[in-house]
Scaffold this active site. Structure first.
Site, PDB file in Angstrom:
ATOM      1  N   GLY A   1       0.798  -1.214   0.000  1.00  0.00           N
ATOM      2  CA  GLY A   1       0.000   0.000   0.000  1.00  0.00           C
ATOM      3  C   GLY A   1       0.831   1.264   0.000  1.00  0.00           C
ATOM      4  N   THR A   2       1.966   1.237   0.686  1.00  0.00           N
ATOM      5  CA  THR A   2       2.824   2.416   0.741  1.00  0.00           C
ATOM      6  C   THR A   2       3.320   2.794  -0.648  1.00  0.00           C
ATOM      7  OG1 THR A   2       3.526   2.086   3.033  1.00  0.00           O
ATOM      8  CG2 THR A   2       5.019   3.320   1.607  1.00  0.00           C
TER       9      THR A   2
ATOM     10  N   GLN B   1      -7.501   0.574   4.156  1.00  0.00           N
ATOM     11  CA  GLN B   1      -8.158   0.092   5.373  1.00  0.00           C
ATOM     12  C   GLN B   1      -9.615  -0.270   5.127  1.00  0.00           C
ATOM     13  OE1 GLN B   1      -7.259  -1.542   8.330  1.00  0.00           O
ATOM     14  NE2 GLN B   1      -5.769   0.131   8.267  1.00  0.00           N
TER      15      GLN B   1
ATOM     16  N   ASN C   1      -7.198   4.613   9.310  1.00  0.00           N
ATOM     17  CA  ASN C   1      -6.615   3.412   9.892  1.00  0.00           C
ATOM     18  C   ASN C   1      -6.630   3.413  11.414  1.00  0.00           C
ATOM     19  OD1 ASN C   1      -4.636   5.505   8.957  1.00  0.00           O
ATOM     20  ND2 ASN C   1      -3.301   4.396  10.356  1.00  0.00           N
TER      21      ASN C   1
ATOM     22  N   CYS D   1       5.240   4.630  17.389  1.00  0.00           N
ATOM     23  CA  CYS D   1       6.524   4.609  18.090  1.00  0.00           C
ATOM     24  C   CYS D   1       7.631   4.654  17.046  1.00  0.00           C
ATOM     25  CB  CYS D   1       6.637   3.344  18.936  1.00  0.00           C
ATOM     26  SG  CYS D   1       8.015   3.381  20.091  1.00  0.00           S
TER      27      CYS D   1
ATOM     28  N   THR E   1      10.047  -7.681 -11.987  1.00  0.00           N
ATOM     29  CA  THR E   1       9.302  -8.925 -12.158  1.00  0.00           C
ATOM     30  C   THR E   1       8.168  -9.010 -11.152  1.00  0.00           C
ATOM     31  OG1 THR E   1      11.282 -10.050 -12.949  1.00  0.00           O
ATOM     32  CG2 THR E   1       9.486 -11.442 -12.154  1.00  0.00           C
TER      33      THR E   1
ATOM     34  N   SER F   1      -4.271  -2.918  -0.559  1.00  0.00           N
ATOM     35  CA  SER F   1      -3.193  -3.780  -0.073  1.00  0.00           C
ATOM     36  C   SER F   1      -3.760  -5.130   0.330  1.00  0.00           C
ATOM     37  CB  SER F   1      -2.495  -3.131   1.130  1.00  0.00           C
ATOM     38  OG  SER F   1      -1.422  -3.911   1.592  1.00  0.00           O
ATOM     39  N   ALA F   2      -2.963  -6.190   0.110  1.00  0.00           N
ATOM     40  CA  ALA F   2      -3.455  -7.557   0.319  1.00  0.00           C
ATOM     41  C   ALA F   2      -3.594  -7.934   1.784  1.00  0.00           C
ATOM     42  CB  ALA F   2      -2.530  -8.553  -0.381  1.00  0.00           C
ATOM     43  N   HIS F   3      -2.643  -7.525   2.615  1.00  0.00           N
ATOM     44  CA  HIS F   3      -2.598  -8.104   3.963  1.00  0.00           C
ATOM     45  C   HIS F   3      -3.667  -7.574   4.906  1.00  0.00           C
ATOM     46  CE1 HIS F   3      -0.458  -4.929   6.421  1.00  0.00           C
ATOM     47  NE2 HIS F   3      -0.229  -4.481   5.204  1.00  0.00           N
TER      48      HIS F   3
END
Length: 375
Positions: A71-72, A171, A143, A316, A229, A191-193
């Site tokens: 995503g970044t 999100q 998020n 943090c 790739t 994003s996948a995760h």
């Protein structure tokens, strides 16, 4: 040790079975998806199938799905891929947007964290008068707080002044409908995760007419929009997770019921508790809980020791606690006391019960300790 109760889905969702199986199957395909032989064509078939599935989930065109490392990178490509544009972003965006264009102008938000449309219009008027081309970047759902932004209204306003619109939907994906056509946006990052896919794979969906300057060059992959790739294993997992997310969207109603029960029971027990964004529409899985006087990091550690995984509302960095810019922009006075609890499709009633029990015990212990010190 007992299995940990995982309530940190906004950080990352557990890898789903469908994604795991798709990735295992893809491991047996040796070819490079750019190769023309049979093995290469098999790899290309995996990539193309995932591309179509992901495009369907976001209401986009499979020919305009650009795979990225996450995503970044997708956000950075959107923000930096258009030439000669002035960028406006909301003040509560993800760090990958805030830091992706440090020269961007910030759109203020109200006390609920919702973008100020009047302020945006004034900014667009000024830019138009100065002859500037503009890209507006506003996330679909925050998020930290889960607050949902009026992206379609933002886009309608932007169109009046000829501006393009990017939406970070990372999100929101899988937790609410994401449709590029209805949102009226030119670009969407995903994003996948966050939806049970693997980490390290994302995508930017673009609308017809959007021409991007590649930020990673070398090779003609992704139609010359992003060199390198393709991550076939990650893409296979992403596609499978996207298919599952679309099929199970209706089950988010069960997640909503769990989240609402969690908030109701905590608020009943702790009247001093604040819930960021409570007064506006939020993702049904997200609670940003502020317990005044008790640092968020302390809460995270106490809950972790009791077997419950959550996040702090503060980031943090380099060993130093940094106040959440999101809560600061919302005018929250005790932002350092925030934690984020985020649920998923696998969350159970027992998980919520455990969190409530552990959190209540933690609060009670803190109150008794404070009383002893005051005596």
């Amino acid at each position: 040790m007992a299995e940990q109760v995982y309530l940190d889905y906004n950080a990352s969702a557990p890898l789903c079975t469908e994604a795991r199986q798709a990735m295992i199957a893809a491991m047996d395909v040796a070819g490079n998806p750019s190769s023309v032989h049979a093995s290469g064509r098999a790899a290309r078939k995996i990539v193309d199938h995932a591309r179509r599935t992901i495009a369907e989930l976001v209401g986009g065109d499979s020919e305009r799905i650009i795979f990225t490392s996450g995503g970044t990178e997708a956000n950075n490509l959107a923000l930096n891929g258009l030439e000669d544009v002035t960028v406006f972003t909301s003040a509560v965006e993800h760090p990958s947007v805030i830091e992706g264009r440090v020269d961007a102008k910030r759109i203020p938000v109200d006390g609920n964290g919702v973008v100020d449309l009047d302020a945006l219009e004034a900014m667009l008027k000024d830019a138009s008068a100065a002859g500037q081309k503009v890209l507006v970047s506003v996330m679909l759902a925050n998020n930290e707080t889960g607050v949902i932004q009026p992206v379609a209204k933002v886009a309608l306003l932007a169109r009046e002044y000829g501006a393009k619109v990017h939406c970070d939907a990372i999100q929101a994906l899988g937790r609410m409908p994401v449709d590029m056509g209805r949102l009226l946006v030119d670009m969407v990052s995903i994003s996948a995760h966050k939806i049970g896919g693997p980490k390290g794979i994302g995508a930017l969906a673009i609308a017809p007419g959007v021409l991007l300057v590649p930020q990673i060059r070398g090779g003609g992959q992704e139609k010359y929009r992003r060199g390198g790739t393709e991550n076939v294993l990650g893409i296979a997992g992403f596609g499978a997770a996207a298919e599952r997310a679309g099929a199970q969207m209706a089950n988010m109603a069960n997640v909503a019921a769990l989240r609402d029960r969690l908030e109701t029971e905590l608020a009943s027990e702790a009247p001093e508790l604040l819930i960021a964004g409570k007064g506006t529409e939020r993702l049904v899985n997200t609670s940003c809980l502020i317990l005044p006087g008790m640092p968020g990091e302390t809460q995270v550690m106490a809950l972790d020791l009791a077997g419950v995984a959550i996040s702090s509302g503060s980031a943090c960095s380099s060993g130093k606690v940094r106040e959440s810019h999101v809560l600061k922009e919302m005018g929250v006075s005790d932002a350092g006391s925030a934690i984020r609890v985020s649920l998923g499709l696998e969350t159970t009633d027992e998980d919520v019960d455990t969190f409530i029990r552990v959190w209540s015990r933690m609060r009670g212990n803190a109150a008794r300790k404070k009383a002893r010190h005051a005596a």
